[in-house]
Write a protein that holds these residues in place. Structure first.
Motif, PDB file in Angstrom:
ATOM      1  N   ALA A  16      -6.634-107.263  26.096  1.00  0.00           N
ATOM      2  CA  ALA A  16      -6.981-108.573  26.661  1.00  0.00           C
ATOM      3  C   ALA A  16      -8.212-108.464  27.552  1.00  0.00           C
ATOM      4  O   ALA A  16      -9.111-109.304  27.483  1.00  0.00           O
ATOM      5  CB  ALA A  16      -5.799-109.133  27.453  1.00  0.00           C
ATOM      6  N   THR A  23     -15.970-111.768  25.148  1.00  0.00           N
ATOM      7  CA  THR A  23     -16.146-113.209  24.950  1.00  0.00           C
ATOM      8  C   THR A  23     -16.937-113.828  26.094  1.00  0.00           C
ATOM      9  O   THR A  23     -17.651-114.801  25.898  1.00  0.00           O
ATOM     10  CB  THR A  23     -14.796-113.940  24.800  1.00  0.00           C
ATOM     11  N   GLY A  41     -14.130-128.138  10.570  1.00  0.00           N
ATOM     12  CA  GLY A  41     -15.114-127.110  10.309  1.00  0.00           C
ATOM     13  C   GLY A  41     -16.499-127.645   9.996  1.00  0.00           C
ATOM     14  O   GLY A  41     -17.454-126.885   9.898  1.00  0.00           O
ATOM     15  N   ILE A  87      -3.852-131.608  24.727  1.00  0.00           N
ATOM     16  CA  ILE A  87      -4.435-130.409  25.337  1.00  0.00           C
ATOM     17  C   ILE A  87      -5.936-130.568  25.530  1.00  0.00           C
ATOM     18  O   ILE A  87      -6.489-130.177  26.553  1.00  0.00           O
ATOM     19  CB  ILE A  87      -4.108-129.154  24.491  1.00  0.00           C
ATOM     20  N   GLU A 111     -18.275-127.832  21.012  1.00  0.00           N
ATOM     21  CA  GLU A 111     -18.787-126.514  21.339  1.00  0.00           C
ATOM     22  C   GLU A 111     -20.153-126.704  21.979  1.00  0.00           C
ATOM     23  O   GLU A 111     -20.955-127.492  21.476  1.00  0.00           O
ATOM     24  CB  GLU A 111     -18.932-125.733  20.030  1.00  0.00           C
TER      25      GLU A 111
ATOM     26  N   ILE B  33      -4.148-124.861  27.431  1.00  0.00           N
ATOM     27  CA  ILE B  33      -4.689-123.803  26.581  1.00  0.00           C
ATOM     28  C   ILE B  33      -4.088-123.976  25.193  1.00  0.00           C
ATOM     29  O   ILE B  33      -2.868-123.937  25.044  1.00  0.00           O
ATOM     30  CB  ILE B  33      -4.341-122.409  27.135  1.00  0.00           C
ATOM     31  N   PRO B  34      -4.933-124.198  24.168  1.00  0.00           N
ATOM     32  CA  PRO B  34      -4.379-124.429  22.847  1.00  0.00           C
ATOM     33  C   PRO B  34      -3.558-123.237  22.367  1.00  0.00           C
ATOM     34  O   PRO B  34      -4.006-122.101  22.453  1.00  0.00           O
ATOM     35  CB  PRO B  34      -5.622-124.632  21.967  1.00  0.00           C
ATOM     36  N   ALA B 124      -6.225-120.558  13.244  1.00  0.00           N
ATOM     37  CA  ALA B 124      -6.927-121.716  13.802  1.00  0.00           C
ATOM     38  C   ALA B 124      -8.428-121.571  13.618  1.00  0.00           C
ATOM     39  O   ALA B 124      -9.117-122.535  13.271  1.00  0.00           O
ATOM     40  CB  ALA B 124      -6.589-121.879  15.278  1.00  0.00           C
ATOM     41  N   ILE B 127      -9.267-122.396  10.073  1.00  0.00           N
ATOM     42  CA  ILE B 127      -9.140-123.825   9.750  1.00  0.00           C
ATOM     43  C   ILE B 127     -10.298-124.637  10.340  1.00  0.00           C
ATOM     44  O   ILE B 127     -10.898-125.469   9.652  1.00  0.00           O
ATOM     45  CB  ILE B 127      -7.778-124.373  10.227  1.00  0.00           C
ATOM     46  N   ILE B 128     -10.626-124.401  11.617  1.00  0.00           N
ATOM     47  CA  ILE B 128     -11.716-125.192  12.189  1.00  0.00           C
ATOM     48  C   ILE B 128     -13.074-124.501  12.007  1.00  0.00           C
ATOM     49  O   ILE B 128     -14.082-124.974  12.508  1.00  0.00           O
ATOM     50  CB  ILE B 128     -11.480-125.544  13.679  1.00  0.00           C
ATOM     51  N   LYS B 129     -13.078-123.400  11.271  1.00  0.00           N
ATOM     52  CA  LYS B 129     -14.294-122.650  10.928  1.00  0.00           C
ATOM     53  C   LYS B 129     -15.172-122.367  12.153  1.00  0.00           C
ATOM     54  O   LYS B 129     -16.359-122.715  12.185  1.00  0.00           O
ATOM     55  CB  LYS B 129     -15.109-123.403   9.868  1.00  0.00           C
ATOM     56  N   SER B 130     -14.557-121.788  13.184  1.00  0.00           N
ATOM     57  CA  SER B 130     -15.320-121.415  14.362  1.00  0.00           C
ATOM     58  C   SER B 130     -14.655-120.221  15.025  1.00  0.00           C
ATOM     59  O   SER B 130     -13.437-120.198  15.198  1.00  0.00           O
ATOM     60  CB  SER B 130     -15.376-122.579  15.349  1.00  0.00           C
ATOM     61  N   SER B 132     -15.413-119.363  18.001  1.00  0.00           N
ATOM     62  CA  SER B 132     -15.496-119.536  19.448  1.00  0.00           C
ATOM     63  C   SER B 132     -14.121-119.689  20.095  1.00  0.00           C
ATOM     64  O   SER B 132     -13.968-119.421  21.281  1.00  0.00           O
ATOM     65  CB  SER B 132     -16.368-120.741  19.786  1.00  0.00           C
ATOM     66  N   ILE B 133     -13.102-120.098  19.321  1.00  0.00           N
ATOM     67  CA  ILE B 133     -11.799-120.256  19.967  1.00  0.00           C
ATOM     68  C   ILE B 133     -11.121-118.910  20.234  1.00  0.00           C
ATOM     69  O   ILE B 133     -10.083-118.867  20.896  1.00  0.00           O
ATOM     70  CB  ILE B 133     -10.839-121.177  19.185  1.00  0.00           C
ATOM     71  N   PHE B 134     -11.713-117.807  19.769  1.00  0.00           N
ATOM     72  CA  PHE B 134     -11.198-116.492  20.148  1.00  0.00           C
ATOM     73  C   PHE B 134     -11.348-116.264  21.653  1.00  0.00           C
ATOM     74  O   PHE B 134     -10.733-115.374  22.214  1.00  0.00           O
ATOM     75  CB  PHE B 134     -11.897-115.374  19.360  1.00  0.00           C
ATOM     76  N   ALA B 135     -12.198-117.106  22.297  1.00  0.00           N
ATOM     77  CA  ALA B 135     -12.351-117.020  23.751  1.00  0.00           C
ATOM     78  C   ALA B 135     -11.028-117.309  24.470  1.00  0.00           C
ATOM     79  O   ALA B 135     -10.832-116.880  25.592  1.00  0.00           O
ATOM     80  CB  ALA B 135     -13.429-117.986  24.220  1.00  0.00           C
ATOM     81  N   TYR B 136     -10.123-118.039  23.817  1.00  0.00           N
ATOM     82  CA  TYR B 136      -8.820-118.336  24.432  1.00  0.00           C
ATOM     83  C   TYR B 136      -7.847-117.165  24.302  1.00  0.00           C
ATOM     84  O   TYR B 136      -6.831-117.119  24.983  1.00  0.00           O
ATOM     85  CB  TYR B 136      -8.180-119.565  23.786  1.00  0.00           C
ATOM     86  N   LEU B 137      -8.159-116.227  23.386  1.00  0.00           N
ATOM     87  CA  LEU B 137      -7.208-115.157  23.088  1.00  0.00           C
ATOM     88  C   LEU B 137      -6.854-114.273  24.292  1.00  0.00           C
ATOM     89  O   LEU B 137      -5.668-114.017  24.521  1.00  0.00           O
ATOM     90  CB  LEU B 137      -7.727-114.317  21.909  1.00  0.00           C
ATOM     91  N   PRO B 138      -7.849-113.829  25.104  1.00  0.00           N
ATOM     92  CA  PRO B 138      -7.481-112.986  26.258  1.00  0.00           C
ATOM     93  C   PRO B 138      -6.481-113.671  27.192  1.00  0.00           C
ATOM     94  O   PRO B 138      -5.531-113.027  27.649  1.00  0.00           O
ATOM     95  CB  PRO B 138      -8.813-112.748  26.978  1.00  0.00           C
TER      96      PRO B 138
END
Lengths: 125, 173
Positions: A16, A23, A41, A87, A111, B33-34, B124, B127-130, B132-138
């Protein structure tokens, strides 16, 4: 708790933390920013976050539902949506390059990108 | 172990897990947070994995997810979480099999939380082809440590109570 449990906690913490580091490298402020709106997308709209657009609201409707965005001073948010979890609305404003507002039920994404390419356009003109 | 008793208990676990999962979907999300949720219904998957083994655990996870999808009616939302749930239960089964001596249900639960988050963020982003949402992973992973410990403790207590009240479970394993 056994020893193995603690090792797993340590592993997750390391993963993490390093993910957080990588990131956050992509996040930052920029002079000229634009918000890219994507549904499913596909890019459906691009809004430059400048003074001209402050206070602007816009509604995006898709087969999944609607989201209304509002532009602030160098920032943007999802003001209203008919998704069940809300959300995206609760996330509030985002202002940094690389930040996102996501509404997963609507496959809706805002974005922020830095506007490097448009500066080149201006020079070419 | 009596096969009928086994089937009945597994069915009860699926039903219980579906109800917990459904009730949890009614709760307002505490953090914006999604993908974040407590994941309390994972208790039944942990209990099944420990008492009845790998295949039963996967079966309970799959059945539970499908029933919750029918109860909530939100197919899109379930798209993300079923992938996460399947990946999580498979990895929990593997970890439990490999490190049974050195790990408690808390560690298994933490593994589940980790792979659930990884799986659903990956789906996700497709599906949304981005990316950038990996930023929520941490953040999801860090919160997953807390919820994972809690869910693991709940599963531990559930197994203890079940073994205390059902003699055939003690003989079986």
């Amino acid at each position: 708790m056994k020893k193995g449990d603690l090792i797993i906690i340590a592993l997750i913490a390391v993963i993490a933390a390093s993910l957080f580091f990588f990131t956050s490298l992509n996040k930052g402020d920029a002079e000229v920013k634009r918000a890219v709106i994507k549904i499913d997308g596909k890019v459906v709209d691009t809004i430059v976050l400048n003074e001209e657009n402050i206070g602007m609201t816009k509604k995006y409707t898709s087969e999944y539902g609607y989201n209304i965005i509002e532009v602030g001073n160098g920032k943007i948010r999802s003001m209203e949506a008919d998704c069940p979890d809300q959300i995206d609305v609760k996330q509030g404003y985002i202002s940094l390059v690389g930040e996102t507002v996501v509404c997963l039920p609507h496959r809706f994404l805002i974005e922020i990108e830095s506007d490097g390419s448009d500066e080149i356009d201006i020079i070419n003109r | 172990m009596n096969n009928t008793k086994r089937i009945v208990l597994i069915s009860l676990l699926v039903a219980g897990g579906a109800v917990i999962g459904f009730l949890e979907s009614l709760l307002p999300v505490p953090l914006p947070i999604p993908g974040f949720r407590l994941g309390l219904s994972n208790v039944v998957v942990l209990v099944s994995l420990l008492l009845f083994g790998f295949e039963s655990g996967i079966a309970v996870a799959t059945l539970k997810s499908v029933i919750v999808m029918f109860l909530t009616g939100s197919v899109t939302a379930m798209f993300y979480s079923i992938t996460g749930a399947l990946l999580a239960s498979i990895m929990m089964g593997v970890v439990l099999k490999l490190f049974k001596e050195n790990i408690s249900l808390i560690g298994v639960s933490l593994t589940g939380a980790f792979f659930h988050n990884l799986g659903q963020v990956a789906v996700a982003s497709i599906i949304i082809k981005s990316t950038s949402i990996f930023a929520y992973l941490p953040v999801l992973l860090a919160l997953g440590v807390m919820t994972g410990i809690f869910v693991g403790l709940c599963a531990k207590v559930t197994v203890q109570k079940l073994r205390a009240s059902l003699a055939w479970l003690r003989e079986g394993i």
